[in-house]
Design an enzyme around this catalytic site. Structure first.
Site, PDB file in Angstrom:
ATOM      1  N   HIS A   1       4.487  -2.966   9.080  1.00 41.23           N
ATOM      2  CA  HIS A   1       4.108  -4.136   8.285  1.00 41.23           C
ATOM      3  C   HIS A   1       5.278  -5.095   8.218  1.00 41.23           C
ATOM      4  CE1 HIS A   1       2.502  -6.513   4.940  1.00 41.23           C
ATOM      5  NE2 HIS A   1       1.339  -6.073   5.367  1.00 41.23           N
TER       6      HIS A   1
ATOM      7  N   GLU B   1      -4.598  -0.479   7.307  1.00 41.42           N
ATOM      8  CA  GLU B   1      -5.664  -0.366   8.301  1.00 41.42           C
ATOM      9  C   GLU B   1      -5.989   1.071   8.679  1.00 41.42           C
ATOM     10  OE1 GLU B   1      -7.022  -2.918   8.313  1.00 41.42           O
ATOM     11  OE2 GLU B   1      -5.868  -4.683   8.832  1.00 41.42           O
TER      12      GLU B   1
HETATM   13  N1  COA Z   1       4.014   0.835  16.667  1.00 45.09           N
HETATM   14  C1  COA Z   1       5.135   0.818  17.448  1.00 45.09           C
HETATM   15  N2  COA Z   1       6.194   0.033  17.211  1.00 45.09           N
HETATM   16  C2  COA Z   1       6.124  -0.794  16.145  1.00 45.09           C
HETATM   17  C3  COA Z   1       5.016  -0.817  15.296  1.00 45.09           C
HETATM   18  C4  COA Z   1       3.921   0.048  15.590  1.00 45.09           C
HETATM   19  N3  COA Z   1       2.809   0.074  14.833  1.00 45.09           N
HETATM   20  N4  COA Z   1       5.223  -1.727  14.310  1.00 45.09           N
HETATM   21  C5  COA Z   1       6.438  -2.258  14.549  1.00 45.09           C
HETATM   22  N5  COA Z   1       6.968  -1.690  15.649  1.00 45.09           N
HETATM   23  C6  COA Z   1       8.277  -1.959  16.235  1.00 45.09           C
HETATM   24  C7  COA Z   1       8.226  -3.056  17.300  1.00 45.09           C
HETATM   25  O1  COA Z   1       7.901  -2.540  18.551  1.00 45.09           O
HETATM   26  C8  COA Z   1       9.616  -3.605  17.217  1.00 45.09           C
HETATM   27  O2  COA Z   1      10.480  -2.736  17.890  1.00 45.09           O
HETATM   28  P1  COA Z   1      11.728  -3.309  18.752  1.00 45.09           P
HETATM   29  O3  COA Z   1      12.578  -4.032  17.733  1.00 45.09           O
HETATM   30  O4  COA Z   1      12.344  -2.078  19.313  1.00 45.09           O
HETATM   31  O5  COA Z   1      11.124  -4.239  19.765  1.00 45.09           O
HETATM   32  C9  COA Z   1       9.957  -3.525  15.734  1.00 45.09           C
HETATM   33  O6  COA Z   1       9.135  -2.466  15.207  1.00 45.09           O
HETATM   34  C10 COA Z   1       9.658  -4.813  14.996  1.00 45.09           C
HETATM   35  O7  COA Z   1       8.393  -5.281  15.360  1.00 45.09           O
HETATM   36  P2  COA Z   1       7.828  -6.716  14.934  1.00 45.09           P
HETATM   37  O8  COA Z   1       6.532  -6.974  15.659  1.00 45.09           O
HETATM   38  O9  COA Z   1       8.889  -7.763  14.997  1.00 45.09           O
HETATM   39  O10 COA Z   1       7.584  -6.461  13.418  1.00 45.09           O
HETATM   40  P3  COA Z   1       6.596  -7.172  12.493  1.00 45.09           P
HETATM   41  O11 COA Z   1       7.196  -7.253  11.185  1.00 45.09           O
HETATM   42  O12 COA Z   1       6.071  -8.446  13.063  1.00 45.09           O
HETATM   43  O13 COA Z   1       5.405  -6.076  12.542  1.00 45.09           O
HETATM   44  C11 COA Z   1       3.090  -5.673  12.607  1.00 45.09           C
HETATM   45  C12 COA Z   1       4.288  -6.129  11.769  1.00 45.09           C
HETATM   46  C13 COA Z   1       1.935  -5.376  11.653  1.00 45.09           C
HETATM   47  C14 COA Z   1       2.679  -6.806  13.548  1.00 45.09           C
HETATM   48  C15 COA Z   1       3.444  -4.417  13.444  1.00 45.09           C
HETATM   49  O14 COA Z   1       3.927  -3.411  12.596  1.00 45.09           O
HETATM   50  C16 COA Z   1       2.270  -3.914  14.283  1.00 45.09           C
HETATM   51  O15 COA Z   1       2.026  -4.445  15.358  1.00 45.09           O
HETATM   52  N6  COA Z   1       1.527  -2.865  13.787  1.00 45.09           N
HETATM   53  C17 COA Z   1       0.411  -2.357  14.511  1.00 45.09           C
HETATM   54  C18 COA Z   1      -0.834  -3.200  14.238  1.00 45.09           C
HETATM   55  C19 COA Z   1      -1.337  -3.016  12.818  1.00 45.09           C
HETATM   56  O16 COA Z   1      -1.485  -1.920  12.314  1.00 45.09           O
HETATM   57  N7  COA Z   1      -1.668  -4.176  12.183  1.00 45.09           N
HETATM   58  C20 COA Z   1      -2.200  -4.207  10.824  1.00 45.09           C
HETATM   59  C21 COA Z   1      -1.181  -4.748   9.885  1.00 45.09           C
HETATM   60  S1  COA Z   1      -1.704  -4.609   8.203  1.00 45.09           S
END
Ligand code: COA
Length: 362
Positions: A246, A304
Site C-alpha cells: 500500500h 483487497e
Molecule cells: N508485490 C511485490 N512487490 C511489491 C508489492 C507487491 N504487492 N507492492 C510493492 N512492491 C514493491 C515494488 O516492486 C517496489 O520494489 P522495488 O523498489 O524493488 O522496485 C517497492 O515495493 C515499491 O513499490 P511502489 O509501486 O513504488 O509502491 P507503491 O507505494 O506505489 O505501492 C501498490 C502501492 C498498491 C501499487 C503496490 O503495493 C501494489 O502494486 N500492490 C499490488 C496490487 C494491489 O494489491 N493493489 C490494491 C491496493 S489497495
C-alpha cells in the site's frame, strides 16, 4: 519532484483520515471498527453527506430515498441494458452510470449511490442470459443488491456481510480514484462527471482492480500445490503479489482485519471455512516471501486480499469485484466531489518539461 505525488497534500477534508503508521482509518470522527458491522450503509452515507446537501434526511429516511433511487435508476437503465451488456461488467456499469443526470442535488447524489447496486446484478444476470430483476425499494441496500443478483431473498448473514463490506470501503482519504473525482469536481463539473473520473481510476489493478486477480492467484496456488515456490516465482518474473502492499500503510491495512472477521463469521455458518484456512496459509507465506524479497520495505496485507474472499463468499463472480468496490466507494466520491465543489479551487498542478527544445528561428 515526486513521481507519484507521495506525501503531497492536495486537499483538506473532513471526510476521512488514513494513518499509515498506526494502521487506523477515521471516517468523520469515527474509527472504522466503530462503524463496520454497527452502522448500516445508508447511515454511513448520511454521515458522509452531512453538510454537503440541503435538506439531507435522517438515516432511516435516507435509506428509503436510496431505495427509491434504485427503482428510478432501474427505470432509466432498463431500455439500454442490451447495449450495456455487450461490454465487460465494469464497462457496462460505467456506461450505465454515464447516462444519469449530471447535477449537484441530493437526488443526483442518491441516483449515483444507487446505480452500481442496480447495474452490477443486472449486467451479471444478462451474461447468464437471465432477465434483470427490478429493485425492491423496501429492502436494505445490500439485501436488495443480492436479491437482484440471485433472484431469491438474501440470507440475513450474507446481506449483513455485504453491508459491512460497503461500509468498510466507503471512503479512504485521497486514494487515486477519490483524487481523480476531486480533480473533475474542481472544474465545477457535475457529480456524474466527477464520479466517472473515480470509476475510471478505480478500474486499474493497482487500485480497485486487485481483488479479481487475488482469486486467480489463490486458484493458481491451489493447483500448483506449493505456495512459497509459486509466490517466489511470481516475484522473480517481476510480477506483484496482489492483495499486498500500500502507498500509505506501512502496517496491516485495518480494513483487512474487519473483512477477515466477516469472512470468518460466514465460514462458521457456511462452507467457506476451508477456503479461509487456505487463504490464511497463502497470506502468511506471501508476507514471509515479501519480507525476504523486499527487506527495505514493509509490504503488508491490504484490503483487497480479504475483499476477494468476502465477495466470493457472498456470491459475486471475480469479474464483478471492482463493481462491488465501486458500490461502496461511490458515497465517498460523491461527498468528496461536493466538498471540492463547495470549498476547493480548480486543481491545476504543473509539469516540468523535459522534452526537446525548439530550434531558434533566425
Ligand atoms: N508485490 C511485490 N512487490 C511489491 C508489492 C507487491 N504487492 N507492492 C510493492 N512492491 C514493491 C515494488 O516492486 C517496489 O520494489 P522495488 O523498489 O524493488 O522496485 C517497492 O515495493 C515499491 O513499490 P511502489 O509501486 O513504488 O509502491 P507503491 O507505494 O506505489 O505501492 C501498490 C502501492 C498498491 C501499487 C503496490 O503495493 C501494489 O502494486 N500492490 C499490488 C496490487 C494491489 O494489491 N493493489 C490494491 C491496493 S489497495
Amino acid at each position: 519532484m515526486t513521481n507519484g505525488l507521495d506525501d503531497v497534500v492536495a486537499a483538506e477534508t473532513v471526510l476521512s483520515d488514513v494513518d499509515g503508521l498506526g494502521g487506523n482509518l477515521t471516517i468523520r470522527g469515527h474509527s472504522l471498527p466503530a462503524l463496520a458491522g454497527h452502522w448500516n450503509y445508508p447511515a454511513v452515507v448520511a454521515l458522509l453527506f452531512d453538510g454537503f446537501f440541503e435538506n439531507l434526511p435522517a438515516d432511516e429516511e435516507l435509506g428509503a430515498r436510496i431505495g427509491e433511487a434504485r427503482a428510478e435508476v432501474f427505470r432509466r437503465i432498463e431500455p439500454v441494458l442490451p447495449a450495456l451488456s455487450s461490454l465487460d461488467v465494469y464497462g457496462g456499469m460505467r456506461a450505465g452510470m454515464a447516462i444519469l443526470p449530471d447535477g449537484e442535488s441530493l437526488d443526483d447524489a442518491l441516483r449515483l449511490v444507487a446505480a452500481p447496486a442496480v447495474l452490477t446484478p443486472a449486467l451479471l444476470r444478462a451474461r447468464r442470459g437471465e432477465p434483470a430483476m427490478a429493485p425492491d425499494a423496501n429492502l436494505g441496500h445490500a439485501a436488495d443488491m443480492l436479491r437482484m443478483l440471485t433472484g431469491a431473498p438474501a440470507s440475513p448473514a450474507l446481506a449483513k456481510a455485504l453491508d459491512t463490506y460497503l461500509v468498510t470501503v466507503c471512503d479512504h482519504g485521497l486514494n487515486a480514484s477519490t483524487f481523480a473525482t476531486r480533480v473533475v469536481a474542481s472544474t465545477q463539473a457535475g457529480l456524474t462527471s466527477s464520479v466517472l473520473g473515480g470509476l475510471g481510476a478505480l478500474k486499474g489493478p493497482l487500485h480497485g482492480g486487485a481483488p479479481g486477480p487475488v482469486i486467480e492467484m489463490l486458484d493458481a496456488i491451489a493447483a500448483h500445490g506449493d505456495a512459497a515456490t509459486w509466490l517466489r516465482d511470481q516475484l522473480s518474473r517481476g510480477e506483484r503479489i496482489m492483495g499486498f502492499g500500500h502507498r500509505i500503510y506501512r502496517v496491516r491495512d485495518p480494513r483487512a482485519d474487519v473483512l477477515k472477521s466477516v469472512v470468518r463469521q460466514l465460514g462458521r455458518s457456511g462452507d467457506g471455512a476451508d477456503r479461509l484456512v487456505f487463504a490464511e496459509m497463502v497470506e502468511k507465506t506471501a508476507l514471509e516471501v515479501l519480507r525476504v524479497a523486499k527487506p527495505s520495505r514493509s509490504i503488508q496485507t491490504n484490503v483487497e486480499f480479504y475483499t476477494a474472499l468476502l465477495l466470493e463468499a457472498v456470491g459475486f463472480p471475480a469479474e464483478a469485484f471492482s463493481c462491488v468496490f465501486a458500490t461502496g466507494r461511490v458515497s465517498g466520491w460523491v461527498a468528496h466531489a461536493r466538498e471540492q465543489q463547495i470549498n476547493g479551487r480548480l486543481m491545476r498542478p504543473q509539469s516540468r518539461y523535459v522534452g526537446s527544445i525548439p530550434d531558434k528561428v533566425a
